[in-house]
Design a protein around this motif. Structure first.
Motif, PDB file in Angstrom:
ATOM      1  N   ILE A  69       4.303  16.640   8.800  1.00 57.03           N
ATOM      2  CA  ILE A  69       4.589  15.744   7.727  1.00 57.03           C
ATOM      3  C   ILE A  69       3.467  14.836   7.960  1.00 57.03           C
ATOM      4  N   GLY A  70       2.709  14.646   6.820  1.00 57.71           N
ATOM      5  CA  GLY A  70       1.407  13.455   6.942  1.00 57.71           C
ATOM      6  C   GLY A  70       2.067  12.240   6.302  1.00 57.71           C
ATOM      7  N   ILE A  71       1.660  11.155   7.202  1.00 53.09           N
ATOM      8  CA  ILE A  71       2.085   9.829   6.429  1.00 53.09           C
ATOM      9  C   ILE A  71       0.971   8.944   6.592  1.00 53.09           C
ATOM     10  N   GLY A  72       0.556   8.594   5.445  1.00 57.45           N
ATOM     11  CA  GLY A  72      -0.500   7.832   5.214  1.00 57.45           C
ATOM     12  C   GLY A  72      -1.020   7.488   3.734  1.00 57.45           C
ATOM     13  N   PRO A  73      -2.085   7.022   3.503  1.00 65.41           N
ATOM     14  CA  PRO A  73      -2.499   6.612   2.145  1.00 65.41           C
ATOM     15  C   PRO A  73      -3.184   8.043   1.368  1.00 65.41           C
ATOM     16  N   THR A  74      -3.667   8.784   2.409  1.00 67.76           N
ATOM     17  CA  THR A  74      -4.305  10.226   1.736  1.00 67.76           C
ATOM     18  C   THR A  74      -3.424  11.358   2.362  1.00 67.76           C
ATOM     19  N   ARG A  75      -3.703  12.321   1.459  1.00 63.51           N
ATOM     20  CA  ARG A  75      -3.093  13.782   2.202  1.00 63.51           C
ATOM     21  C   ARG A  75      -3.683  14.125   3.504  1.00 63.51           C
ATOM     22  N   LEU A  76      -2.808  14.249   4.656  1.00 65.94           N
ATOM     23  CA  LEU A  76      -3.313  14.476   5.796  1.00 65.94           C
ATOM     24  C   LEU A  76      -3.035  15.981   6.223  1.00 65.94           C
ATOM     25  N   THR A  77      -2.219  16.762   5.425  1.00 65.12           N
ATOM     26  CA  THR A  77      -2.037  18.214   5.816  1.00 65.12           C
ATOM     27  C   THR A  77      -3.042  18.826   4.935  1.00 65.12           C
ATOM     28  N   ARG A  78      -3.398  20.245   5.296  1.00 64.51           N
ATOM     29  CA  ARG A  78      -4.583  20.821   4.922  1.00 64.51           C
ATOM     30  C   ARG A  78      -4.009  22.282   4.580  1.00 64.51           C
ATOM     31  N   ASP A  79      -4.844  23.061   3.946  1.00 60.84           N
ATOM     32  CA  ASP A  79      -4.511  24.407   3.764  1.00 60.84           C
ATOM     33  C   ASP A  79      -4.159  25.248   4.954  1.00 60.84           C
TER      34      ASP A  79
ATOM     35  N   VAL B  82       3.829  12.556   2.885  1.00 64.72           N
ATOM     36  CA  VAL B  82       4.428  11.303   2.339  1.00 64.72           C
ATOM     37  C   VAL B  82       3.338  10.228   2.027  1.00 64.72           C
ATOM     38  N   ILE B  83       2.826  10.323   0.800  1.00 65.29           N
ATOM     39  CA  ILE B  83       1.568   9.304   0.545  1.00 65.29           C
ATOM     40  C   ILE B  83       2.334   7.748   0.312  1.00 65.29           C
ATOM     41  N   THR B  84       1.578   7.026   1.325  1.00 65.55           N
ATOM     42  CA  THR B  84       2.096   5.608   1.024  1.00 65.55           C
ATOM     43  C   THR B  84       0.852   4.679   0.558  1.00 65.55           C
ATOM     44  N   ALA B  85       1.149   3.495   0.178  1.00 66.43           N
ATOM     45  CA  ALA B  85       0.233   2.501  -0.142  1.00 66.43           C
ATOM     46  C   ALA B  85      -0.578   2.142   0.893  1.00 66.43           C
ATOM     47  N   PRO B  86      -2.010   1.616   1.027  1.00 67.49           N
ATOM     48  CA  PRO B  86      -2.493   1.457   2.067  1.00 67.49           C
ATOM     49  C   PRO B  86      -1.604   0.272   2.910  1.00 67.49           C
ATOM     50  N   GLU B  87      -1.476   0.520   4.119  1.00 68.29           N
ATOM     51  CA  GLU B  87      -0.776  -0.373   5.226  1.00 68.29           C
ATOM     52  C   GLU B  87       0.649  -0.488   5.065  1.00 68.29           C
ATOM     53  N   GLN B  88       1.280   0.617   4.294  1.00 71.13           N
ATOM     54  CA  GLN B  88       2.565   0.446   4.097  1.00 71.13           C
ATOM     55  C   GLN B  88       3.387   1.510   4.906  1.00 71.13           C
ATOM     56  N   SER B  89       2.481   2.091   5.655  1.00 70.80           N
ATOM     57  CA  SER B  89       3.032   3.407   6.493  1.00 70.80           C
ATOM     58  C   SER B  89       4.264   2.977   7.460  1.00 70.80           C
ATOM     59  N   ALA B  90       4.001   1.872   8.117  1.00 68.05           N
ATOM     60  CA  ALA B  90       5.025   1.400   9.143  1.00 68.05           C
ATOM     61  C   ALA B  90       5.997   1.078   8.367  1.00 68.05           C
ATOM     62  N   ALA B  91       6.249   0.439   7.506  1.00 62.87           N
ATOM     63  CA  ALA B  91       7.182  -0.175   6.776  1.00 62.87           C
ATOM     64  C   ALA B  91       8.069   1.154   6.404  1.00 62.87           C
TER      65      ALA B  91
ATOM     66  N   LEU C 220       0.197  10.669  11.562  1.00 59.33           N
ATOM     67  CA  LEU C 220       0.495   9.128  11.084  1.00 59.33           C
ATOM     68  C   LEU C 220      -1.080   8.708  10.953  1.00 59.33           C
ATOM     69  N   GLY C 221      -1.527   8.764   9.540  1.00 61.72           N
ATOM     70  CA  GLY C 221      -2.757   8.099   9.251  1.00 61.72           C
ATOM     71  C   GLY C 221      -3.972   9.155   9.880  1.00 61.72           C
ATOM     72  N   SER C 222      -3.599  10.052  10.536  1.00 59.82           N
ATOM     73  CA  SER C 222      -4.645  10.807  11.302  1.00 59.82           C
ATOM     74  C   SER C 222      -4.904  12.131  10.929  1.00 59.82           C
ATOM     75  N   ASP C 223      -5.891  12.705  10.394  1.00 60.50           N
ATOM     76  CA  ASP C 223      -6.420  13.938  10.251  1.00 60.50           C
ATOM     77  C   ASP C 223      -7.177  14.572  11.022  1.00 60.50           C
ATOM     78  N   PRO C 224      -6.195  15.343  11.890  1.00 64.71           N
ATOM     79  CA  PRO C 224      -6.865  15.939  13.049  1.00 64.71           C
ATOM     80  C   PRO C 224      -8.176  16.656  13.074  1.00 64.71           C
ATOM     81  N   TYR C 225      -8.138  17.466  12.022  1.00 64.84           N
ATOM     82  CA  TYR C 225      -9.654  18.151  11.554  1.00 64.84           C
ATOM     83  C   TYR C 225     -10.737  17.251  11.646  1.00 64.84           C
ATOM     84  N   ASP C 226     -10.642  15.989  11.021  1.00 62.54           N
ATOM     85  CA  ASP C 226     -11.619  15.180  10.852  1.00 62.54           C
ATOM     86  C   ASP C 226     -11.826  14.380  12.034  1.00 62.54           C
ATOM     87  N   ALA C 227     -10.705  13.874  12.756  1.00 60.28           N
ATOM     88  CA  ALA C 227     -10.619  12.759  13.917  1.00 60.28           C
ATOM     89  C   ALA C 227     -10.732  13.639  15.324  1.00 60.28           C
ATOM     90  N   VAL C 228     -10.063  14.864  15.545  1.00 62.43           N
ATOM     91  CA  VAL C 228     -10.099  15.381  16.929  1.00 62.43           C
ATOM     92  C   VAL C 228      -9.857  16.788  16.576  1.00 62.43           C
TER      93      VAL C 228
END
Lengths: 155, 770
Positions: B396-406, B413-422, B368-376
């Motif tokens: 499943i990645g949900i956020g404004p950018t792609r969050l899964t990786r090779d 699921v690419i959402t518009a900024p600030e629409q992920s919760a909705a 959820l908005g978090s790319d673990p490779y970059d964050a943790v």
């Protein structure tokens, strides 16, 4: 990447039950045209085969017939295995170096020849022997380097 | 279960266990180089030869699985002879340069040669010379002559991490470990190959020739830079931290570290480290500065009462330190204005918090908005390990950018900024439209439809959210609304729904345990009250509010208005003339204490070295101030963050569910929109060792946008403007960022002068340097 490589890759893959097995035939086919395998070519081959660059590079570096640097029109491998060494491969190599004005591992300035040593090529009956491109040539007496260089060798 | 006998002792182990692991359970040590439990069997080094009854020859204990009634002998003349022979071969071309090798004294080649090896080899020929101390990258050196070709490093990078940047090149005795195309390895995890290398072939560049096992002291510790809290060991020599290693814990941790954590240990020796005290821009003695601050606190209490003092916790402080500050604040000052320096507005109640063990059981992972490779980063490895073992894992990645990786494939699921919760709430509504909580969530949304997400996607997502057996979510904590949706989701599903918060600061859960509020609203309220003149004195411990708080303007306004800003820390805050007193603090590796990580797990970090200069522990400061305020604190018993019932994990408190309707996400207009996210390289204390790897082009934009804006294909510097403010920073091209968005690391200095939303991007003019 050359356009035809795509097709070569699928042809090679079709020949084997496991696609991975097609890697070396594809590398050979591409090298036959390109002369050698550059970093870019390795990358392209990895993409074509769906394997990692690391894998292709390991394979290319393992086999002495894959070239990772540009080579001359003809590649001469001089066998330095035990039988050939006893039969005078040292002298043969020395004479070739003198005749071509290069050291082992180098390519002549006109790009005609590359001179390399090879571990035992398993043709001790022909000692001292050489391999020109993909053909075994021998026995070659050390003083006969001109004969060797003038020899017609089918590729 | 299978029963077998090893060296006369019987043991029962699960089918498929290798002899070497079964022997380890009996405490029988079988020498190994190539085998590693995380990587699986290979059989490359032949060191683990054992005798198995009814087998004609010696067998390798790491590739031979146990079978019923097997009788294994791990000692004896035949085994000794086999191992002696293997070692003689391994040493043929080894340079025997142990006296100048960093691994001397902690090397398995040395140990096993001493135990099993021949006194001398029979090989007389010259040894083959190879590359010594060549670079794998800025942090890792390779000595190819010492390598035994066990392939642990190559397999770790290629198979486990999935970034095949190391390879075996060549054949036979000429084989060497090197990087692909001989370019430096760029993975986040390269440092682990140093720990994995059983011999002296892969070495730490910053530790090179810095010490030998008999010069150093090792203490168990915890990495303080991100909320993963990786278990580590600190190496110190003569009062200086000179190395960090991973610390495996059986059945729980492999001891992996990311490069940011492993090599960022030198922040205590940064040239900018605060070593003396400053009062109103004048360097002064520690005693003077502490007394002055005590008087300011006294004045504020006298004039406006204790509640006119605010206290903010941050940095790498331990749970115990936070507890000491908290007691001082509540008992001596008499204030309830205690908050943690947060960069994200969301909060996760302990009751919803999962553990890393959940990852091992997960059948579905939500990013959820978090790319673990970059964050943790190490959590990324944990997820990848789960995916390697359970290939049906859904990511499943949900956020404004792609969050899964090779390296961690899945769907996005690419959402518009600030629409992920909705989007999440609407996905739930497709399955459970009648649920009261879901209804409340949707109450105010009306006919809102999220941009770019089709009704089919919502339905599919809803089915997956409710269908997963063990659903692990990683949440970046950016949007509080998402926290509420997650709580509803956990209530709705009757199956495990653990959530792992990937936001920092690293020890926020510990400070919360000690009595600080981790709610962003409380931090904001303190800053607003400071701006409005209600709070007069602010004590900041470890935090760099100017860069950490997402709205720099508010911090600036608060600092301008406050009578006294007191900052305790390791690094002086950049350019803050409003700071009235700077107090040097002791930090990680200088104090003993507990860190509580994103699993709510308590882990102890030992002290290794003395604090330098005037730097002192928090307790010294609060004790002095307590005396000045004539209210000395008694510390008869050390407070323990551990709990009788909870053991290593914080106790669970049920969190009542308060559901409020989601607001309709505001439409954001603009050709380019700024979004921010976590990037481990830009977080925590600055390190000199890490400098060469800090991304020069931290911003990310879509290649098409880059082309339209005239940015070079290799990236370059751009100006980001928003109203009056602007920022020049490096940008790289990243297809994972959708068109029309600019991604910046939230903690990069200056990013918080801008707000997520519309921006204008232009090429930065090359600065002319004289």
């Amino acid at each position: 990447m050359k356009p035809e490589w795509q097709e070569w890759a699928s042809q090679a893959k079709a020949e084997f039950p496991q696609a991975n097995s097609a890697l070396m035939p594809l590398m050979h086919r591409i090298q036959l045209v390109e002369g050698w395998l550059s970093d870019e070519t390795i990358q392209d081959i990895a993409d074509l085969m769906g394997v990692t660059v690391q894998y292709v590079e390991s394979v290319a570096s393992f086999y002495s017939l894959f070239h990772r640097e540009p080579v001359g029109k003809r590649v001469i491998h001089v066998c330095v295995g035990l039988s050939c060494a006893l039969a005078g491969s040292d002298e043969l190599m020395h004479n070739l170096e003198k005749r071509l004005h290069i050291k082992e591992g180098q390519t002549t300035a006109d790009g005609a020849y590359t001179l390399l040593e090879a571990e035992c090529l398993a043709a001790c009956d022909k000692a001292p022997m050489t391999q020109i491109d993909l053909r075994f040539v021998g026995p070659i007496r050390p003083e006969d380097v001109d004969t060797l260089l003038n020899k017609e060798v089918p590729s | 279960m299978i029963q077998l006998t090893i060296d006369g002792q019987e043991i029962t182990v699960p089918a498929g266990t290798m002899i070497v692991d079964a022997a380890a359970k009996l405490g029988i040590d079988i020498p190994i180089y190539c085998y590693h439990q995380a990587l699986g069997p290979l059989g490359a080094c032949r060191m683990c030869l054992v005798e198995v009854e009814k087998m004609p020859k010696l067998a390798t204990a790491c590739t031979t699985a146990v079978s019923e009634g097997m009788v294994v002998r791990s000692k004896g003349p035949a085994v000794d002879k086999g191992r002696r022979g293997v070692l003689e071969f391994l040493l043929i071309n080894h340079p025997l340069d142990c006296p100048v090798c960093d691994k001397g004294g902690e090397c398995y080649l040395q140990d096993y040669t001493f135990e099993y090896g021949p006194g001398n080899g029979r090989f007389q020929e010259p040894k083959i010379q190879k590359l010594k101390d060549g670079p794998i990258n800025e942090f890792v050196l390779v000595d190819q002559e010492r390598c035994v070709l066990c392939q642990r490093c190559v397999r770790f990078m290629g198979e486990y991490v999935g970034e095949g940047q190391l390879l075996l090149e060549g054949r036979g005795v000429e084989t060497v470990v090197t990087t692909v195309d001989h370019v430096p390895a760029t993975s986040q995890f390269t440092g682990n190959v140093i720990d994995l290398c059983p011999v002296g072939a892969l070495l730490s560049a910053p530790y090179h020739h810095k010490g030998r096992p008999w010069n150093i002291e090792r203490e168990e510790s915890v990495c303080p830079h991100c909320p993963v809290g990786c278990t580590s060991k600190v190496t110190a020599r003569e009062g200086r931290v000179i190395r960090m290693e991973g610390r495996p814990i059986p059945d729980r941790e492999w001891g992996w570290l990311c490069d940011r954590g492993r090599f960022g240990y030198d922040f205590g020796y940064h040239p900018d480290r605060l070593l003396t005290s400053w009062v109103q821009g004048v360097e002064t003695s520690a005693a003077m500065a502490t007394r002055q601050v005590g008087q300011w606190i006294q004045e504020t209490i006298n004039q406006d009462g204790g509640s006119a003092v605010g206290v903010i916790m941050g940095g790498t402080h331990t749970t115990e330190e936070a507890y000491q500050v908290q007691r001082f604040a509540r008992e001596v000052i008499g204030t309830e204005n205690l908050a943690i320096s947060r960069s994200e507005a969301g909060y996760l109640p302990r009751a919803l918090n999962g553990t890393f063990d959940d990852i091992k059981k997960a059948d579905m992972v939500l990013l959820l908005g978090s790319d673990p490779y970059d964050a943790v980063p190490v959590v990324h490895l944990k997820l990848r390990e789960r995916w390697l073992r359970y290939s049906a894992l859904k990511v499943i990645g949900i956020g404004p950018t792609r969050l899964t990786r090779d390296t961690l494939p899945g769907q996005d699921v690419i959402t518009a900024p600030e629409q992920s919760a909705a989007v999440m709430a609407l996905a739930l509504a497709t399955q459970r439209p009648e649920d009261a909580n879901v209804k409340t969530l949707l109450q105010a949304l009306g006919d809102f439809s999220p941009s770019g997400v089709s009704p089919e996607t919502l339905t599919e997502l809803g089915v997956q959210l409710l269908g997963a057996e063990h659903l692990v979510s990683l949440w970046d904590g950016m949007d509080p609304a998402m926290g509420m949706v997650l709580a509803v989701l956990a209530e709705l599903r009757e199956k495990p729904t653990p959530i792992l918060p990937t936001f920092g600061p690293a020890n926020w859960r510990g400070w919360e345990r000690a009595g600080f509020s981790a709610h962003f609203e409380d931090l904001t309220r303190i800053l607003e009250h400071a701006r409005d003149g209600i709070i007069k004195t602010l004590l900041v411990f470890g935090a760099d509010l100017m860069n950490e708080y997402p709205d720099r303007a508010l911090v600036q306004a608060a600092f301008d208005r406050l009578d006294h800003v007191v900052v305790e820390g390791v690094q002086p805050p950049e350019d803050s003339p409003q700071v009235d007193a700077l107090l040097p603090g002791a930090t990680w590796a200088e104090v003993y204490g507990t860190y509580i990580n994103m699993e709510a797990r308590l882990q102890v970090a030992m002290a290794s070295v003395q604090p330098p200069g005037q730097a002192r522990p928090v307790k010294t400061y609060v004790n002095t101030w307590a005396h000045i305020l004539s209210h000395p604190l008694a510390w008869e018993e050390d407070w323990e963050p551990f709990d009788e019932d909870s053991g290593e994990l914080l106790p669970l408190h049920p969190a009542p569910l308060h559901v409020t309707p989601l607001k309709v996400p505001a439409a954001i207009d603009g050709d380019m929109i700024l979004i921010t996210g976590a990037l481990i390289w830009e977080m925590s204390e600055p390190s000199e060792i890490l400098l060469p790897r800090i991304p020069a082009l931290p911003g990310r934009i879509n290649p098409e946008d880059a082309k339209n804006l005239g940015l070079d294909i290799h990236g370059g510097r751009m100006r980001v403007s928003q109203g009056e403010t602007s920022l020049v920073t490096g940008m790289s091209l990243d297809p994972r960022v959708p068109k029309g968005l600019l991604w910046l690391p939230q903690r990069m200095p200056g990013v918080n002068t801008l707000q997520p939303g519309p921006i204008v991007l232009s090429l930065a003019k090359e600065e002319v340097t004289a």
